[in-house]
Design a protein around this motif. Structure first.
Motif, PDB file in Angstrom:
ATOM      1  N   UNK A  24       3.576   2.387   0.086  1.00 13.10           N
ATOM      2  CA  UNK A  24       4.212   3.263   1.067  1.00 13.10           C
ATOM      3  C   UNK A  24       3.272   3.529   2.240  1.00 13.10           C
ATOM      4  N   UNK A  25       2.015   3.822   1.928  1.00 13.46           N
ATOM      5  CA  UNK A  25       1.065   4.192   2.973  1.00 13.46           C
ATOM      6  C   UNK A  25       0.861   3.070   3.979  1.00 13.46           C
ATOM      7  N   UNK A  26       0.803   1.842   3.508  1.00  8.98           N
ATOM      8  CA  UNK A  26       0.551   0.725   4.415  1.00  8.98           C
ATOM      9  C   UNK A  26       1.684   0.573   5.423  1.00  8.98           C
ATOM     10  N   UNK A  29       1.685   3.608   7.810  1.00  5.13           N
ATOM     11  CA  UNK A  29       0.520   3.639   8.686  1.00  5.13           C
ATOM     12  C   UNK A  29       0.642   2.626   9.814  1.00  5.13           C
ATOM     13  N   UNK A  30       1.067   1.420   9.483  1.00  2.07           N
ATOM     14  CA  UNK A  30       1.179   0.377  10.505  1.00  2.07           C
ATOM     15  C   UNK A  30       2.248   0.736  11.534  1.00  2.07           C
ATOM     16  N   UNK A  31       3.412   1.151  11.059  1.00  2.00           N
ATOM     17  CA  UNK A  31       4.522   1.444  11.970  1.00  2.00           C
ATOM     18  C   UNK A  31       4.235   2.687  12.817  1.00  2.00           C
ATOM     19  N   UNK A  32       3.694   3.726  12.201  1.00  4.61           N
ATOM     20  CA  UNK A  32       3.494   4.985  12.918  1.00  4.61           C
ATOM     21  C   UNK A  32       2.366   4.933  13.939  1.00  4.61           C
ATOM     22  N   UNK A  33       1.498   3.936  13.834  1.00  2.00           N
ATOM     23  CA  UNK A  33       0.401   3.817  14.798  1.00  2.00           C
ATOM     24  C   UNK A  33       0.639   2.714  15.816  1.00  2.00           C
ATOM     25  N   UNK A  34       1.903   2.320  15.957  1.00  2.00           N
ATOM     26  CA  UNK A  34       2.250   1.394  17.025  1.00  2.00           C
ATOM     27  C   UNK A  34       2.470  -0.035  16.600  1.00  2.00           C
ATOM     28  N   UNK A  35       2.240  -0.345  15.347  1.00  2.00           N
ATOM     29  CA  UNK A  35       2.508  -1.697  14.868  1.00  2.00           C
ATOM     30  C   UNK A  35       3.982  -1.864  14.542  1.00  2.00           C
ATOM     31  N   UNK A 146       8.306   2.892 -10.517  1.00  2.00           N
ATOM     32  CA  UNK A 146       9.305   3.847 -10.018  1.00  2.00           C
ATOM     33  C   UNK A 146       8.615   5.131  -9.557  1.00  2.00           C
ATOM     34  N   UNK A 147       7.717   5.654 -10.377  1.00  6.08           N
ATOM     35  CA  UNK A 147       7.063   6.924 -10.083  1.00  6.08           C
ATOM     36  C   UNK A 147       6.105   6.802  -8.901  1.00  6.08           C
ATOM     37  N   UNK A 148       5.333   5.693  -8.860  1.00  3.07           N
ATOM     38  CA  UNK A 148       4.314   5.534  -7.828  1.00  3.07           C
ATOM     39  C   UNK A 148       4.856   5.622  -6.409  1.00  3.07           C
ATOM     40  N   UNK A 149       5.835   4.780  -6.039  1.00  4.71           N
ATOM     41  CA  UNK A 149       6.369   4.871  -4.680  1.00  4.71           C
ATOM     42  C   UNK A 149       7.020   6.217  -4.370  1.00  4.71           C
ATOM     43  N   UNK A 150       7.676   6.823  -5.375  1.00  2.17           N
ATOM     44  CA  UNK A 150       8.304   8.127  -5.142  1.00  2.17           C
ATOM     45  C   UNK A 150       7.253   9.187  -4.821  1.00  2.17           C
ATOM     46  N   UNK A 151       6.205   9.276  -5.630  1.00  2.00           N
ATOM     47  CA  UNK A 151       5.131  10.227  -5.354  1.00  2.00           C
ATOM     48  C   UNK A 151       4.379   9.857  -4.081  1.00  2.00           C
ATOM     49  N   UNK A 152       4.222   8.547  -3.873  1.00  2.00           N
ATOM     50  CA  UNK A 152       3.543   8.104  -2.664  1.00  2.00           C
ATOM     51  C   UNK A 152       4.292   8.512  -1.413  1.00  2.00           C
ATOM     52  N   UNK A 160       0.059  12.454   5.268  1.00  2.00           N
ATOM     53  CA  UNK A 160      -0.291  11.317   6.090  1.00  2.00           C
ATOM     54  C   UNK A 160      -0.688  10.096   5.279  1.00  2.00           C
ATOM     55  N   UNK A 161      -0.664   8.943   5.930  1.00  2.00           N
ATOM     56  CA  UNK A 161      -0.961   7.679   5.260  1.00  2.00           C
ATOM     57  C   UNK A 161      -2.371   7.615   4.680  1.00  2.00           C
TER      58      UNK A 161
END
Length: 406
Positions: A24-26, A29-35, A146-152, A160-161
């Motif tokens: 999720x973070x990747x 992070x990429x999209x929100x910083x202009x990528x 299932x749990x990881x992406x949901x909590x992420x 924040x990322x």
């Protein structure tokens, strides 16, 4: 041995959950910083490329060294890569080349970790408990996916990322600590050249009809499945209800995986591999549900049934490898297994768009579902796949191969 297994299971569960945070973070992070899609796609392509490059070498080193030593070094590398990503994005942006390099290093380290973990399992799991242990790990991994992406998602949304990357780095630290506490050791023989050891691993595969046939069948299977995995996402979003439908379907797939692992905990046929190939024949039902009746409820049911069959097969396959392959070569055999999956899946992903544009989504899904069925059913024509039996329940690891640290 059981203490070592509990340590491995605990460490890996935390690591699997942490991977969901980074996924999720990747993207965020990429999209929100202009990528955009170009940058994110390039980062993901670098990850896949280094997975392919590193897989076979990871198997060789898993068979040369103590498996847990390879796992510790791989976790340390991934920890540093995740921490570096956290620092980079916390500073307010990213350098694409550096991000690609960090993603590649992390994925390459994973290609060393996975064969080593496969080589370690027979050392810490008695033969009569391998199927149950593999089913337990599959259940934990499926639940973590299932749990990881949901909590992420919640963590990244709230903090924040960089926080997502930080949690993933901490999860690798936990996995590394668990590996350092493992007490089992194995005797390793003299080394030869890298190519010679790779060749010896391939000879272990080619000398077994069920294993060679399984890898060839899996390659065809993963190409078709790579096509399906792209098209079903598009179908879910465009025709079945958008993002909420995609979320429900992912949850149904996770539920199916948990059911498949739970069945594998209880159902222990003597010819486990044959049972595994038979349950894999349920997967085409999942793909065909998108074609007919093409309703969300049917797709959810197909996802539960299909993924239950897939995870049961995964347990059967892992158990067969651990039962039948000498521990001294298991890492290399596992690396060939991983390579076929990672090589075939991106090919299918790339073919999905052109094929659906030329022939239509429903016809392509139908043909690919047929390929899944044929890839699995063809294995039942191989004598070894039909007749392979479980190792004796009284079999343990040879005394000359395993010792326990005191």
């Amino acid at each position: 041995m059981l203490t070592d297994f509990r340590l491995l299971a605990a460490g890996q569960t935390l690591s699997w959950i942490g991977n969901g945070f980074q996924t999720v973070a990747l993207a965020v992070a990429v999209v929100s910083t202009g990528g955009g899609a170009r940058d994110l796609g390039l980062v993901m392509a670098c990850s896949v490329a280094f997975t392919l490059i590193s897989s076979l070498f990871g198997g060789v080193w898993a068979d040369r060294l103590q498996p847990q030593r390879v796992m510790v070094l791989a976790d340390l590398t991934r920890l540093l890569a995740a921490a570096a990503m956290a620092v980079m994005f916390a500073a307010g942006g990213y350098h694409l080349a550096l991000l690609c390099a960090l993603a590649a290093v992390s994925s390459g380290a994973g290609s060393f970790f996975n064969p080593a973990m496969t080589a370690l399992r027979p050392l810490i799991i008695p033969a009569d408990r391998r199927q149950s242990a593999n089913a337990t790990l599959s259940m934990l991994q499926t639940g973590s996916s299932v749990v990881g992406p949901a909590l992420g998602g919640l963590t990244v949304a709230g903090f924040g990322a960089p926080a997502g990357f930080g949690v993933n780095a901490a999860s690798f630290l936990a996995s590394m600590a668990a590996c350092l506490l493992l007490r089992t050791r194995t005797v390793r023989g003299p080394r030869s050249s890298m190519l010679s050891e790779l060749g010896a691993g391939w000879r272990e595969i080619s000398s077994r009809d069920w294993l060679l046939g399984g890898l060839l069948g899996a390659t065809l299977y993963h190409v078709a499945n790579g096509v399906i995995l792209v098209l079903v996402q598009v179908t879910a979003i465009e025709r079945l209800g958008g993002a909420p439908a995609a979320g429900f379907i992912a949850a149904a797939e996770g539920l199916g995986g948990l059911i498949g692992a739970a069945v594998a905990l209880r159902f222990k046929p003597r010819r486990l591999l044959r049972a595994g190939w038979l349950t894999l024949l349920l997967m085409p039902l999942w793909a065909l549900a998108y074609v007919w009746p093409a309703e969300l409820v049917a797709v959810l049911l197909g996802a539960v049934i299909g993924w239950a069959g897939l995870i049961f097969f995964d347990v059967a396959w892992e158990t067969a490898l651990q039962d039948q392959i000498p521990q001294s070569a298991l890492g290399r055999v596992a690396s060939w297994d991983y390579l076929t999956s990672f090589l075939a899946m991106p090919i299918g992903n790339a073919l999905a768009g052109p094929l659906s544009a030329r022939f239509g989504t429903s016809p392509v899904l139908t043909v690919c579902a047929a390929v899944l069925f044929l890839a699995g059913a063809s294995q039942l024509l191989i004598p070894g796949s039909r007749n392979l039996t479980r190792a004796s329940e009284t079999t343990a690891a040879p005394a000359d191969l395993v010792e326990t640290a005191v």
